[in-house]
Write a protein that holds these residues in place. Structure first.
Motif, PDB file in Angstrom:
ATOM      1  N   ARG A 175       0.841  -1.296  -0.054  1.00 42.35           N
ATOM      2  CA  ARG A 175       0.116  -0.120  -0.013  1.00 42.35           C
ATOM      3  C   ARG A 175       0.805   1.258  -0.013  1.00 42.35           C
ATOM      4  O   ARG A 175       0.727   2.408  -0.661  1.00 42.35           O
ATOM      5  N   PHE A 176       1.943   1.139   0.715  1.00 44.38           N
ATOM      6  CA  PHE A 176       2.956   2.313   0.898  1.00 44.38           C
ATOM      7  C   PHE A 176       3.674   2.604  -0.568  1.00 44.38           C
ATOM      8  O   PHE A 176       3.538   3.779  -0.957  1.00 44.38           O
ATOM      9  N   GLU A 177       3.905   1.318  -1.304  1.00 46.54           N
ATOM     10  CA  GLU A 177       4.446   1.609  -2.464  1.00 46.54           C
ATOM     11  C   GLU A 177       3.512   2.230  -3.762  1.00 46.54           C
ATOM     12  O   GLU A 177       3.921   2.927  -4.362  1.00 46.54           O
ATOM     13  N   THR A 178       2.359   1.671  -3.466  1.00 45.88           N
ATOM     14  CA  THR A 178       1.437   2.315  -4.540  1.00 45.88           C
ATOM     15  C   THR A 178       1.005   3.900  -3.981  1.00 45.88           C
ATOM     16  O   THR A 178       1.003   4.636  -5.069  1.00 45.88           O
ATOM     17  N   PHE A 179       1.087   4.209  -2.747  1.00 42.32           N
ATOM     18  CA  PHE A 179       0.934   5.517  -2.582  1.00 42.32           C
ATOM     19  C   PHE A 179       2.130   6.670  -3.027  1.00 42.32           C
ATOM     20  O   PHE A 179       1.971   7.445  -3.479  1.00 42.32           O
ATOM     21  N   LEU A 180       3.555   5.844  -3.071  1.00 41.08           N
ATOM     22  CA  LEU A 180       4.450   6.446  -3.628  1.00 41.08           C
ATOM     23  C   LEU A 180       4.685   6.738  -5.005  1.00 41.08           C
ATOM     24  O   LEU A 180       4.800   7.693  -5.616  1.00 41.08           O
TER      25      LEU A 180
ATOM     26  N   ARG B   9      -0.447  12.035  -5.115  1.00 38.37           N
ATOM     27  CA  ARG B   9      -0.812  12.009  -3.460  1.00 38.37           C
ATOM     28  C   ARG B   9       0.321  12.264  -2.886  1.00 38.37           C
ATOM     29  O   ARG B   9       0.256  12.622  -1.620  1.00 38.37           O
ATOM     30  N   GLY B  10       1.766  12.144  -3.249  1.00 39.76           N
ATOM     31  CA  GLY B  10       2.967  12.516  -2.576  1.00 39.76           C
ATOM     32  C   GLY B  10       2.983  13.928  -2.194  1.00 39.76           C
ATOM     33  O   GLY B  10       2.165  14.571  -2.739  1.00 39.76           O
ATOM     34  N   PRO B  11       3.841  14.458  -1.235  1.00 40.46           N
ATOM     35  CA  PRO B  11       3.918  15.803  -1.079  1.00 40.46           C
ATOM     36  C   PRO B  11       4.619  16.624  -2.061  1.00 40.46           C
ATOM     37  O   PRO B  11       4.625  17.756  -2.280  1.00 40.46           O
ATOM     38  N   ALA B  12       5.557  15.897  -2.884  1.00 38.65           N
ATOM     39  CA  ALA B  12       6.350  16.505  -3.690  1.00 38.65           C
ATOM     40  C   ALA B  12       5.538  16.551  -5.328  1.00 38.65           C
ATOM     41  O   ALA B  12       6.115  17.213  -6.135  1.00 38.65           O
ATOM     42  N   GLY B  13       4.359  15.957  -5.365  1.00 40.04           N
ATOM     43  CA  GLY B  13       3.846  15.891  -6.476  1.00 40.04           C
ATOM     44  C   GLY B  13       4.226  14.926  -7.608  1.00 40.04           C
ATOM     45  O   GLY B  13       3.786  15.256  -8.760  1.00 40.04           O
ATOM     46  N   GLY B  14       5.077  13.933  -7.193  1.00 33.23           N
ATOM     47  CA  GLY B  14       5.601  13.260  -8.274  1.00 33.23           C
ATOM     48  C   GLY B  14       5.677  11.790  -7.470  1.00 33.23           C
ATOM     49  O   GLY B  14       5.750  11.554  -6.388  1.00 33.23           O
ATOM     50  N   SER B  15       5.936  10.628  -8.515  1.00 31.51           N
ATOM     51  CA  SER B  15       6.114   9.511  -8.217  1.00 31.51           C
ATOM     52  C   SER B  15       7.559   9.181  -7.471  1.00 31.51           C
ATOM     53  O   SER B  15       8.363   9.891  -7.621  1.00 31.51           O
ATOM     54  N   ASN B  16       7.470   8.252  -6.627  1.00 26.05           N
ATOM     55  CA  ASN B  16       8.699   8.094  -5.967  1.00 26.05           C
ATOM     56  C   ASN B  16       8.803   6.470  -5.490  1.00 26.05           C
ATOM     57  O   ASN B  16       7.901   5.629  -5.718  1.00 26.05           O
TER      58      ASN B  16
ATOM     59  N   ASP C 117       7.350  12.119   2.688  1.00 25.25           N
ATOM     60  CA  ASP C 117       6.569  10.941   2.251  1.00 25.25           C
ATOM     61  C   ASP C 117       6.010  10.164   3.194  1.00 25.25           C
ATOM     62  O   ASP C 117       4.824   9.721   3.120  1.00 25.25           O
ATOM     63  N   CYS C 118       6.793  10.012   4.048  1.00 22.58           N
ATOM     64  CA  CYS C 118       6.125   8.972   5.312  1.00 22.58           C
ATOM     65  C   CYS C 118       5.016   9.497   6.160  1.00 22.58           C
ATOM     66  O   CYS C 118       4.124   9.033   6.174  1.00 22.58           O
ATOM     67  N   MET C 119       5.489  11.030   6.538  1.00 25.83           N
ATOM     68  CA  MET C 119       4.228  11.698   7.198  1.00 25.83           C
ATOM     69  C   MET C 119       3.194  11.571   6.425  1.00 25.83           C
ATOM     70  O   MET C 119       1.974  11.682   6.968  1.00 25.83           O
TER      71      MET C 119
ATOM     72  N   HIS D 104      -0.604  10.131   7.400  1.00 28.60           N
ATOM     73  CA  HIS D 104      -1.672  11.232   7.557  1.00 28.60           C
ATOM     74  C   HIS D 104      -2.843  10.487   6.598  1.00 28.60           C
ATOM     75  O   HIS D 104      -3.774  10.673   6.875  1.00 28.60           O
ATOM     76  N   GLU D 105      -2.603   9.799   5.605  1.00 27.24           N
ATOM     77  CA  GLU D 105      -3.633   9.227   4.676  1.00 27.24           C
ATOM     78  C   GLU D 105      -4.204   8.224   5.509  1.00 27.24           C
ATOM     79  O   GLU D 105      -5.572   7.918   5.595  1.00 27.24           O
ATOM     80  N   LEU D 106      -3.308   7.485   6.174  1.00 28.79           N
ATOM     81  CA  LEU D 106      -3.991   6.395   6.758  1.00 28.79           C
ATOM     82  C   LEU D 106      -4.976   6.819   8.175  1.00 28.79           C
ATOM     83  O   LEU D 106      -5.796   6.208   8.368  1.00 28.79           O
TER      84      LEU D 106
END
Length: 356
Positions: free
Chosen positions: A44-49, A54-61, A70-72, A76-78
């Motif tokens: 689920r974390f991988e999908t989020f990244l 969805r990430g804070p930087a606006g790009g995939s990671n 990213d972790c925060m 927050h989404e959880l």
């Protein structure tokens, strides 16, 4: 590594660090259920990244490049997920933290971005669900009703140290130092206990199915680092009374706690300790089959009791985290180097009385 995990045939991380971690969990003896729970959260974390929106930087990671922001954002989404309780969110965050800590330890990742996030979570989320609240006087009466020296020693040790039941079962005589005379016992031979009288050493190494101190273990110790826990007068008195009747051990490892009925002289297992606690808790009206963690008193409840009452009395989260074995290198260094002052003095001044 299996091809299905995408980690290659030579055990390298490759393009699937989550698969690498999950396979290493299997090699470390973790159950299929545990691996599945970790896998669900980490995927689920991988999908989020990977989702650019969805990430804070606006790009995939990718996990290896994830930042603490990213972790925060993921945590927050959880929190916003209506299907997840706060305790479940804390558990999922702990899974992610252990993943990053392990991958950093083996050199696959450069850093653990969850370390800072966990410090914040520790202040905001209680990883235990809402539980039955038992006062110290009520717990004192509960302990007073336990007559058998072994059963009382098991309960008092759990209550006075906050250790997990597996860690309790893995204790050997060499892990204990007592100032009181113990004729016929060779205790406290651990180098880590030199100069630390009246103490228990709880190692991080024992793992289920592996040989440790010459004996295959039936439980794992789950603390992050080795810990030295003070033994106060009440615990010392309780252990001396137990050792006065302790049968000779079957194992050359000389377990601290061995059976006095079936399995005479054999190391106790977590299941046996759990049965002892459940029987006494049921007699006190604190255990009902099917009631769950919010109502039932089990060995893990004693860890919750220890944490809650000692933290409230000391106001020092660091000391309590050290005693529980829940801290990283920085806090370990502080409390190890100043053990006598920061741990023993604080503990003995504030620990609750269970016998008087």
């Amino acid at each position: 590594m299996s091809a299905a995990d995408g980690t290659g045939d030579e055990g390298t991380v490759g393009d699937d660090p989550v698969g690498y971690f999950l396979e290493d969990m299997e090699l470390h003896g973790k159950s299929p259920r545990t691996r599945a729970e970790y896998g669900r959260v980490l995927r689920r974390f991988e999908t989020f990244l990977a989702d650019e929106g969805r990430g804070p930087a606006g790009g995939s990671n990718e996990p290896a490049a994830a930042s603490h922001r990213d972790c925060m954002a993921f945590v927050h989404e959880l929190r916003r997920d209506p299907d997840l309780a706060e305790s479940t969110t804390a558990t999922y965050a702990a899974y992610l933290h252990r993943f990053f800590a392990y991958m950093t330890q083996v050199g696959a990742f450069d850093a653990n971005p969850m370390a800072l996030v966990m410090e914040e979570l520790d202040e905001r989320i209680d990883t235990d669900p809402t539980r039955r609240e038992i006062s110290v006087p009520r717990m004192r009466r509960f302990v007073g009703g336990i007559a058998h020296p072994l059963e009382r020693a098991l309960v008092v040790t759990l209550l006075k140290t906050g250790m997990r039941v597996g860690e309790l079962c893995n204790l050997d005589l060499r892990d204990l130092t007592l100032s009181r005379g113990l004729a016929g016992y060779d205790v406290g031979t651990r180098a880590q206990l030199d100069g630390r009288p009246d103490s228990l050493f709880v190692a991080s190494e024992p793992s289920v199915g592996e040989s440790y101190n010459g004996e295959e273990r039936t439980a794992s110790n789950k603390r992050k680092r080795d810990t030295v826990i003070p033994v106060d007068d009440e615990l010392s008195e309780t252990l001396v009374r137990w050792l006065a009747i302790r049968p000779d051990a079957v194992s050359p490892a000389e377990p601290l706690f061995v059976g006095t009925g079936s399995g005479w002289g054999e190391r106790l297992t977590p299941e046996q300790v759990g049965r002892v606690v459940r029987e006494h808790a049921a007699d006190a009206g604190w255990y009902e089959r099917g009631a769950g963690a919010t109502e039932n008193v089990t060995p893990h409840y004693f860890r919750h009791f220890f944490t809650t009452h000692l933290r409230d009395r000391t106001g020092d989260r660091g000391v309590v985290k050290y005693l529980r074995g829940d801290v990283g290198d920085d806090i370990i260094d502080t409390y190890t180097h100043n053990w006598g002052h920061n741990v023993r003095e604080t503990y003995e001044r504030h620990v609750y009385s269970l016998l008087r």
